[in-house]
Scaffold this motif. Structure first.
Motif, PDB file in Angstrom:
ATOM      1  N   GLN A 171       4.772  -0.958   9.157  1.00  0.00           N
ATOM      2  CA  GLN A 171       4.136  -2.117   8.541  1.00  0.00           C
ATOM      3  C   GLN A 171       2.915  -1.644   7.747  1.00  0.00           C
ATOM      4  O   GLN A 171       2.064  -0.929   8.264  1.00  0.00           O
ATOM      5  CB  GLN A 171       3.713  -3.128   9.607  1.00  0.00           C
ATOM      6  N   ASP A 172       2.825  -2.038   6.474  1.00  0.00           N
ATOM      7  CA  ASP A 172       1.804  -1.455   5.593  1.00  0.00           C
ATOM      8  C   ASP A 172       1.463  -2.436   4.476  1.00  0.00           C
ATOM      9  O   ASP A 172       2.310  -2.743   3.643  1.00  0.00           O
ATOM     10  CB  ASP A 172       2.317  -0.137   5.019  1.00  0.00           C
ATOM     11  N   LEU A 173       0.227  -2.912   4.437  1.00  0.00           N
ATOM     12  CA  LEU A 173      -0.233  -3.847   3.413  1.00  0.00           C
ATOM     13  C   LEU A 173      -1.151  -3.181   2.389  1.00  0.00           C
ATOM     14  O   LEU A 173      -1.795  -3.861   1.594  1.00  0.00           O
ATOM     15  CB  LEU A 173      -0.973  -5.021   4.065  1.00  0.00           C
ATOM     16  N   SER A 174      -1.202  -1.857   2.389  1.00  0.00           N
ATOM     17  CA  SER A 174      -2.137  -1.148   1.511  1.00  0.00           C
ATOM     18  C   SER A 174      -1.716  -1.162   0.046  1.00  0.00           C
ATOM     19  O   SER A 174      -2.522  -0.884  -0.839  1.00  0.00           O
ATOM     20  CB  SER A 174      -2.287   0.305   1.966  1.00  0.00           C
ATOM     21  N   GLY A 175      -0.441  -1.440  -0.219  1.00  0.00           N
ATOM     22  CA  GLY A 175       0.054  -1.383  -1.586  1.00  0.00           C
ATOM     23  C   GLY A 175       0.354   0.023  -2.062  1.00  0.00           C
ATOM     24  O   GLY A 175       0.606   0.240  -3.256  1.00  0.00           O
ATOM     25  N   THR A 176       0.358   1.010  -1.140  1.00  0.00           N
ATOM     26  CA  THR A 176       0.576   2.402  -1.530  1.00  0.00           C
ATOM     27  C   THR A 176       1.764   3.048  -0.820  1.00  0.00           C
ATOM     28  O   THR A 176       1.924   4.268  -0.872  1.00  0.00           O
ATOM     29  CB  THR A 176      -0.677   3.253  -1.225  1.00  0.00           C
ATOM     30  N   SER A 177       2.589   2.273  -0.153  1.00  0.00           N
ATOM     31  CA  SER A 177       3.667   2.871   0.649  1.00  0.00           C
ATOM     32  C   SER A 177       4.690   3.607  -0.203  1.00  0.00           C
ATOM     33  O   SER A 177       5.375   4.512   0.305  1.00  0.00           O
ATOM     34  CB  SER A 177       4.352   1.803   1.507  1.00  0.00           C
ATOM     35  N   VAL A 178       4.832   3.274  -1.484  1.00  0.00           N
ATOM     36  CA  VAL A 178       5.761   4.008  -2.338  1.00  0.00           C
ATOM     37  C   VAL A 178       5.290   5.444  -2.533  1.00  0.00           C
ATOM     38  O   VAL A 178       6.096   6.352  -2.750  1.00  0.00           O
ATOM     39  CB  VAL A 178       5.933   3.302  -3.704  1.00  0.00           C
ATOM     40  N   ALA A 179       3.984   5.673  -2.424  1.00  0.00           N
ATOM     41  CA  ALA A 179       3.441   7.028  -2.542  1.00  0.00           C
ATOM     42  C   ALA A 179       3.434   7.751  -1.202  1.00  0.00           C
ATOM     43  O   ALA A 179       3.681   8.955  -1.128  1.00  0.00           O
ATOM     44  CB  ALA A 179       2.022   6.971  -3.119  1.00  0.00           C
ATOM     45  N   GLY A 180       3.116   7.018  -0.117  1.00  0.00           N
ATOM     46  CA  GLY A 180       3.090   7.628   1.200  1.00  0.00           C
ATOM     47  C   GLY A 180       2.862   6.591   2.277  1.00  0.00           C
ATOM     48  O   GLY A 180       2.126   5.624   2.062  1.00  0.00           O
ATOM     49  N   TYR A 181       3.503   6.777   3.434  1.00  0.00           N
ATOM     50  CA  TYR A 181       3.316   5.852   4.546  1.00  0.00           C
ATOM     51  C   TYR A 181       3.443   6.633   5.845  1.00  0.00           C
ATOM     52  O   TYR A 181       3.323   7.872   5.848  1.00  0.00           O
ATOM     53  CB  TYR A 181       4.284   4.670   4.455  1.00  0.00           C
ATOM     54  N   TYR A 323      -7.736   0.437  -0.403  1.00  0.00           N
ATOM     55  CA  TYR A 323      -8.512  -0.481  -1.254  1.00  0.00           C
ATOM     56  C   TYR A 323      -7.673  -0.799  -2.478  1.00  0.00           C
ATOM     57  O   TYR A 323      -7.129   0.105  -3.132  1.00  0.00           O
ATOM     58  CB  TYR A 323      -9.834   0.152  -1.670  1.00  0.00           C
ATOM     59  N   GLN A 324      -7.529  -2.085  -2.788  1.00  0.00           N
ATOM     60  CA  GLN A 324      -6.768  -2.498  -3.962  1.00  0.00           C
ATOM     61  C   GLN A 324      -7.549  -3.521  -4.767  1.00  0.00           C
ATOM     62  O   GLN A 324      -8.262  -4.366  -4.216  1.00  0.00           O
ATOM     63  CB  GLN A 324      -5.393  -3.030  -3.564  1.00  0.00           C
ATOM     64  N   PHE A 325      -7.402  -3.427  -6.082  1.00  0.00           N
ATOM     65  CA  PHE A 325      -8.163  -4.291  -6.986  1.00  0.00           C
ATOM     66  C   PHE A 325      -7.376  -4.426  -8.288  1.00  0.00           C
ATOM     67  O   PHE A 325      -6.471  -3.633  -8.572  1.00  0.00           O
ATOM     68  CB  PHE A 325      -9.545  -3.693  -7.265  1.00  0.00           C
ATOM     69  N   LYS A 326      -7.731  -5.423  -9.066  1.00  0.00           N
ATOM     70  CA  LYS A 326      -7.115  -5.620 -10.378  1.00  0.00           C
ATOM     71  C   LYS A 326      -8.176  -5.386 -11.438  1.00  0.00           C
ATOM     72  O   LYS A 326      -8.958  -6.266 -11.774  1.00  0.00           O
ATOM     73  CB  LYS A 326      -6.505  -7.013 -10.499  1.00  0.00           C
TER      74      LYS A 326
END
Length: 400
Positions: A171-181, A323-326
């Motif tokens: 389970q991962d809400l970081s928005g980066t799982s396509v790069a690494g989890y 950390y995620q931002f637009k």
């Protein structure tokens, strides 16, 4: 077909003589043609003798989707370095065909077919290989299943698909799982640790052999039941050929500004695996107003010492700060720092440590994620002096 042929012939004949017919006669002819067409339509709809049989309309709305995920990867094992052009195994290239039909306001019947196609997978490449790893250059089944979904009773699955506990430690809400989890060996898993003290620095063991996230049972031919979601909580259980079974709980909801995704499981593999049981889980928290996330995962595998030369159990720990931002209209940017440990997996007293740093840039209008990932690996093993391995990977996942 005779009726339609007749209409065509009559119409052609009428058009041929039309320049020589008075306007009133043309009006009468049009009425006669309309009446003839209505008779044919009546025959088609009645199913009577001579009727034209038409195919029934499809019952299922089908959706075709998938993604292609390709990357460039550089690896250094302390002795040699090499560059690879890979399919990113963190989210392998695949094709999905989904279909569903509503039986009533409460019940839906659906099907899912998911195929994976990988060329030179990032978890299989080896140092100084002379050609692409083509062992997976074919479609591989991931899901071939059907389900009955009820809003009040839950969902029953049948076929090749996810066991109840699959992804519970991911389970991962970081928005980066396509790069690494939490599954660390998706990037460079086929690379070998080298012995720096031995002659010619031989390969000792691959990353794949010394680390895993001890996730639940994967995909298999099984029967599975999911309860309806109650306040974001769902319970699930499944069983497969050979007697393997598992049970899991999932939580997906928001508590004020904090979004939560969590799961836990227990799995008994019976004779399908070398271990006796697995249990663990993960939780990811995203504070949406700021974009800061924290992800934690734990997994454990127990062994029957009469059948194993390893310790009685092996464990894994994983943590990620994100950390995620637009920052622009292009899409959201996500960065994350991660650390993982796997203990006693290949043999007693083994300890693998891994640091990761990932960046993902979303391009919303193109349904694309551009990503970069650094992953470093250290293996502490008794009576061995092993070189560290580090991997750099950059690529893109394009969804369609």
């Amino acid at each position: 077909m005779k009726q339609k042929t007749l209409v065509s012939s009559v119409t052609a004949a009428l058009l041929a003589v039309s320049p020589f017919v008075l306007a009133d006669d043309m009006s009468d002819m049009k009425v006669q043609i309309d009446q003839l067409q209505k008779r044919i339509n009546t025959l088609e709809s009645s199913g009577g003798s001579g009727a034209i049989i038409t195919a029934p309309k499809p019952k299922y709305g089908l959706t075709l989707k998938g993604h292609v995920n390709r990357a460039v990867m550089y690896a250094d094992d302390g002795i040699d370095g090499d560059t690879f052009f890979v399919d990113n195994d963190n989210s392998s290239s695949r094709l999905n065909i989904d279909g569903k039909a509503a039986v009533s306001d409460d019940v839906t019947v659906g099907v899912a077919w998911e195929l994976e196609y990988q060329s030179n997978a990032s978890n299989n490449v080896t140092m100084k290989q002379t050609a692409s790893n083509s062992s997976q250059d074919f479609f591989k089944e991931r899901k071939i299943e059907l389900y009955f979904d009820s809003k009040t009773l839950g969902r029953l699955w049948l076929g090749q698909g996810d066991m109840a506990s699959n992804t519970t430690t991911e389970q991962d809400l970081s928005g980066t799982s396509v790069a690494g989890y939490s599954l660390l060996n998706g990037v460079g898993g086929g690379l070998s640790f080298r012995d720096s003290d031995a002659v010619n620095n031989p390969a000792v063991v691959t990353i794949n052999k010394v680390t895993t996230n001890f996730d639940g049972l994967s995909r298999d031919d099984r029967v599975r039941y999911d309860t309806p979601s109650l306040g974001g909580l769902m319970l699930s259980a499944s069983a497969t050929t050979g007697g393997a079974w598992d049970a899991a709980a999932y939580l997906a909801r928001s508590f004020g500004p904090v979004k939560v995704a969590a799961a836990g499981f227990y799995a008994d593999p019976q004779d399908l695996k070398t271990y006796e049981s697995r249990y663990g889980g993960s939780a990811s928290f995203l504070y949406e107003p700021v974009g800061v996330s924290l992800t934690l995962a734990y997994g454990q595998e127990s062994y029957d010492l009469s059948k194993s030369t390893r310790d009685d159990e092996a464990t894994s720990y994983y943590a990620k700060l994100g950390y995620q931002f637009k920052g622009s209209d292009v899409g959201k940017t996500a960065i994350a720092l991660s650390y993982g440990v796997t203990e006693d997996y290949a043999q007693v007293d083994d300890e693998l440590d891994s640091w990761g740093l990932g960046l993902v840039q979303n391009i919303d209008k193109a349904a694309t994620e551009v990503y970069f990932q650094y992953q470093g690996f250290t293996l502490d093993r008794t009576n061995a002096n092993l070189e560290d391995i580090y991997v750099l990977m950059g690529g893109a996942r394009v969804k369609f």
